[in-house]
Enzyme design. Structure first.
Site, PDB file in Angstrom:
ATOM      1  N   THR A 124       0.814  -1.213   0.000  1.00 35.97           N
ATOM      2  CA  THR A 124       0.000   0.000   0.000  1.00 35.97           C
ATOM      3  C   THR A 124       0.854   1.272   0.000  1.00 35.97           C
ATOM      4  O   THR A 124       1.952   1.263   0.533  1.00 35.97           O
ATOM      5  CB  THR A 124      -0.856  -0.024   1.291  1.00 35.97           C
ATOM      6  OG1 THR A 124      -1.757  -1.108   1.191  1.00 35.97           O
ATOM      7  CG2 THR A 124      -1.615   1.249   1.516  1.00 35.97           C
ATOM      8  N   ARG A 176     -13.095  -8.827  -1.077  1.00 36.63           N
ATOM      9  CA  ARG A 176     -12.399  -8.430   0.160  1.00 36.63           C
ATOM     10  C   ARG A 176     -11.937  -6.972   0.086  1.00 36.63           C
ATOM     11  O   ARG A 176     -11.376  -6.527  -0.900  1.00 36.63           O
ATOM     12  CB  ARG A 176     -11.186  -9.340   0.368  1.00 36.63           C
ATOM     13  CG  ARG A 176     -10.394  -9.070   1.650  1.00 36.63           C
ATOM     14  CD  ARG A 176      -9.195  -8.189   1.396  1.00 36.63           C
ATOM     15  NE  ARG A 176      -8.350  -8.052   2.575  1.00 36.63           N
ATOM     16  CZ  ARG A 176      -7.336  -7.195   2.665  1.00 36.63           C
ATOM     17  NH1 ARG A 176      -7.047  -6.406   1.648  1.00 36.63           N
ATOM     18  NH2 ARG A 176      -6.611  -7.118   3.765  1.00 36.63           N
ATOM     19  N   ILE A 177     -12.205  -6.224   1.126  1.00 35.27           N
ATOM     20  CA  ILE A 177     -11.748  -4.833   1.232  1.00 35.27           C
ATOM     21  C   ILE A 177     -10.824  -4.763   2.446  1.00 35.27           C
ATOM     22  O   ILE A 177     -11.117  -5.344   3.484  1.00 35.27           O
ATOM     23  CB  ILE A 177     -12.945  -3.868   1.453  1.00 35.27           C
ATOM     24  CG1 ILE A 177     -14.013  -4.011   0.338  1.00 35.27           C
ATOM     25  CG2 ILE A 177     -12.475  -2.421   1.578  1.00 35.27           C
ATOM     26  CD1 ILE A 177     -13.593  -3.552  -1.024  1.00 35.27           C
ATOM     27  N   GLY A 178      -9.720  -4.041   2.313  1.00 36.44           N
ATOM     28  CA  GLY A 178      -8.766  -3.935   3.421  1.00 36.44           C
ATOM     29  C   GLY A 178      -9.030  -2.726   4.309  1.00 36.44           C
ATOM     30  O   GLY A 178     -10.111  -2.135   4.288  1.00 36.44           O
ATOM     31  N   GLY A 195      -0.127  -2.667   6.116  1.00 30.12           N
ATOM     32  CA  GLY A 195       0.070  -3.909   6.860  1.00 30.12           C
ATOM     33  C   GLY A 195      -1.084  -4.853   6.655  1.00 30.12           C
ATOM     34  O   GLY A 195      -1.873  -4.691   5.712  1.00 30.12           O
ATOM     35  N   HIS A 196      -1.173  -5.824   7.531  1.00 27.33           N
ATOM     36  CA  HIS A 196      -2.197  -6.854   7.419  1.00 27.33           C
ATOM     37  C   HIS A 196      -3.557  -6.235   7.765  1.00 27.33           C
ATOM     38  O   HIS A 196      -3.918  -6.099   8.932  1.00 27.33           O
ATOM     39  CB  HIS A 196      -1.850  -7.989   8.388  1.00 27.33           C
ATOM     40  CG  HIS A 196      -2.601  -9.241   8.109  1.00 27.33           C
ATOM     41  ND1 HIS A 196      -2.093 -10.479   8.374  1.00 27.33           N
ATOM     42  CD2 HIS A 196      -3.827  -9.453   7.578  1.00 27.33           C
ATOM     43  CE1 HIS A 196      -2.986 -11.389   8.028  1.00 27.33           C
ATOM     44  NE2 HIS A 196      -4.036 -10.790   7.553  1.00 27.33           N
ATOM     45  N   GLY A 197      -4.293  -5.870   6.730  1.00 27.44           N
ATOM     46  CA  GLY A 197      -5.492  -5.048   6.873  1.00 27.44           C
ATOM     47  C   GLY A 197      -6.504  -5.518   7.902  1.00 27.44           C
ATOM     48  O   GLY A 197      -7.092  -4.702   8.614  1.00 27.44           O
TER      49      GLY A 197
HETATM   50  N1  ASP Z   1      -3.239  -2.768   4.321  1.00 30.39           N
HETATM   51  C1  ASP Z   1      -3.433  -3.315   2.992  1.00 30.39           C
HETATM   52  C2  ASP Z   1      -4.608  -4.213   2.966  1.00 30.39           C
HETATM   53  O1  ASP Z   1      -4.781  -5.010   3.876  1.00 30.39           O
HETATM   54  C3  ASP Z   1      -2.266  -4.091   2.535  1.00 30.39           C
HETATM   55  C4  ASP Z   1      -1.004  -3.307   2.442  1.00 30.39           C
HETATM   56  O2  ASP Z   1      -0.697  -2.489   3.308  1.00 30.39           O
HETATM   57  O3  ASP Z   1      -0.299  -3.520   1.465  1.00 30.39           O
HETATM   58  O4  ASP Z   1      -5.351  -4.171   2.002  1.00 30.39           O
END
Ligand code: ASP
Length: 362
Positions: free
Chosen positions: A228, A256-258, A280-282
């Site tokens: 991101t 899926r939406i982050g 990060g891990h959304g």
């Molecule tokens: N935060 C983003 C998501 O989960 C992933 C990322 O940071 O690359 O969609």
């Protein structure tokens, strides 16, 4: 009449005198994703390409602030650079879904008004951050998704492209690898759905599908990386803004939406506290309402920006297993960029000329 003009003049002078000038505090901070970005899996050419991309984004965003533009305009300019580059997982470089599509999310928030805009799951908008700004400025809504968001962007005159514009070979190979492993992964190829460290490295250094000199070989697809992009800024009027744009997660399914387009999770700005953009891990960032939690710690507990950001990213998220980081700025131009992953593409520039671009932990 003369009396009225004089009164108006005095009133205006008083307002001007009280309107604080933040010219000496203007600040712009960017990120291009976090994850297992280590020196070991980064070739010098690749590092150079990423540094140049980040540098251009900083420069474009800062130019806007320097010329007296608003923090929202600066955020948009910086994010455009990263959205238009195939190196970052946003816009042109967006990762692929399980169906082989590129579905993007983006959000913007303005600290002065607490106005916000977001788009989710869009496939034809060249610069999703601009669509998020249009939602904020030109609609009565905060978030639009899918076809409706695309229709709105088109009506507002934003650039619409064929979905094939978002194709990049390296990202497609990353999807093929992910599918072959029957795994869901965040951003590029990840080995660890269950929290293990490191990547499968099957796309590791020297194993790029393209020739070493092709741009595709410069795209980071090793180990775990959240790609991101985001930007936070403080303008000369003392107003904060935060923006985030992403392709989300390689091999993502079911719409899926982050966290990026979720106000308070991946993106938040409030002049009373700070502006935050996350990577990060959304799923963890959504559940922990990361960006707003940092702001809330400042507002309710009086924590400094650095303490609040560290508390959330280095303690709360770590305890909950959430990997990633944030960039943040407050109204005094203080910058925080904590991350609990091995690296995070990040950089900032300040009015005193201080400028840094960093990738690794050290
Ligand atoms: N935060 C983003 C998501 O989960 C992933 C990322 O940071 O690359 O969609």
């Amino acid at each position: 009449m003369k009396k009225l003009s004089l009164t108006l003049l005095i009133t205006f002078s008083c307002i001007s005198a009280f309107a604080q000038d933040y010219s000496d505090k203007i600040t712009l901070v960017i990120h291009g994703g976090a994850g297992t970005i280590t020196r070991a899996n980064m070739s010098p050419e690749r590092e150079k390409a990423y540094r140049e991309g980040l540098d251009l984004a900083l420069q474009k965003g800062y130019e806007v602030l320097k010329k007296g533009g608003t923090s929202v305009q600066a955020v948009e300019a910086a994010i455009h650079v990263m959205e238009d580059s195939p190196l970052f997982n946003a816009g042109k470089g967006a990762v692929f879904t399980n169906e082989g599509k590129n579905e993007m999310d983006a959000a913007i928030m303005e600290g002065k008004t607490l106005k916000a805009g977001a788009v989710a799951g869009v496939t034809t908008i060249k610069n999703p951050i601009s669509a998020a700004i249009a939602v904020m400025d030109q609609s009565v809504h905060v978030m639009m998704a899918g076809k409706g968001a695309e229709q709105f962007a088109k009506e507002k005159g934003l650039q619409i492209v064929d979905p094939s514009y978002f194709y990049t070979e390296a990202r497609y190979k990353a999807l093929e690898r992910a599918k072959a492993q029957e795994k869901t992964e965040l951003d590029h190829n990840a080995k660890e759905e269950n929290g293990g460290k490191g990547g499968t490295e099957e796309g590791g250094k020297g194993k790029s599908p393209s020739s070493p000199s092709s741009p595709s070989s410069l795209i980071f697809t090793e180990g775990k990386k959240f790609g991101t992009v985001g930007c936070v800024a403080l303008d000369k009027y003392g107003n904060l803004a935060a923006g985030t744009s992403t392709g989300g997660m390689t091999n993502k399914r079911y719409g899926r939406i982050g966290d990026a387009p979720i106000i308070g999770a991946g993106t938040y700005a409030n002049n009373a506290t700070c502006a935050v953009s996350a990577t990060g891990h959304g799923e963890y960032f959504i559940r922990s309402v990361v960006a707003h939690d940092i702001s809330a710690l400042m507002e309710y507990k009086g924590l400094s920006l650095a303490d609040a950001a560290n508390e959330v990213v280095m303690k709360k998220l770590v305890e909950r297993g959430g990997e990633g980081g944030v960039i943040a700025v407050d109204r005094n131009g203080n910058v925080a960029m904590p991350f609990n992953s091995e690296g995070m593409y990040r950089g900032y520039i300040k009015s005193d000329g201080k400028r840094e671009i960093l990738i690794y932990k050290d």
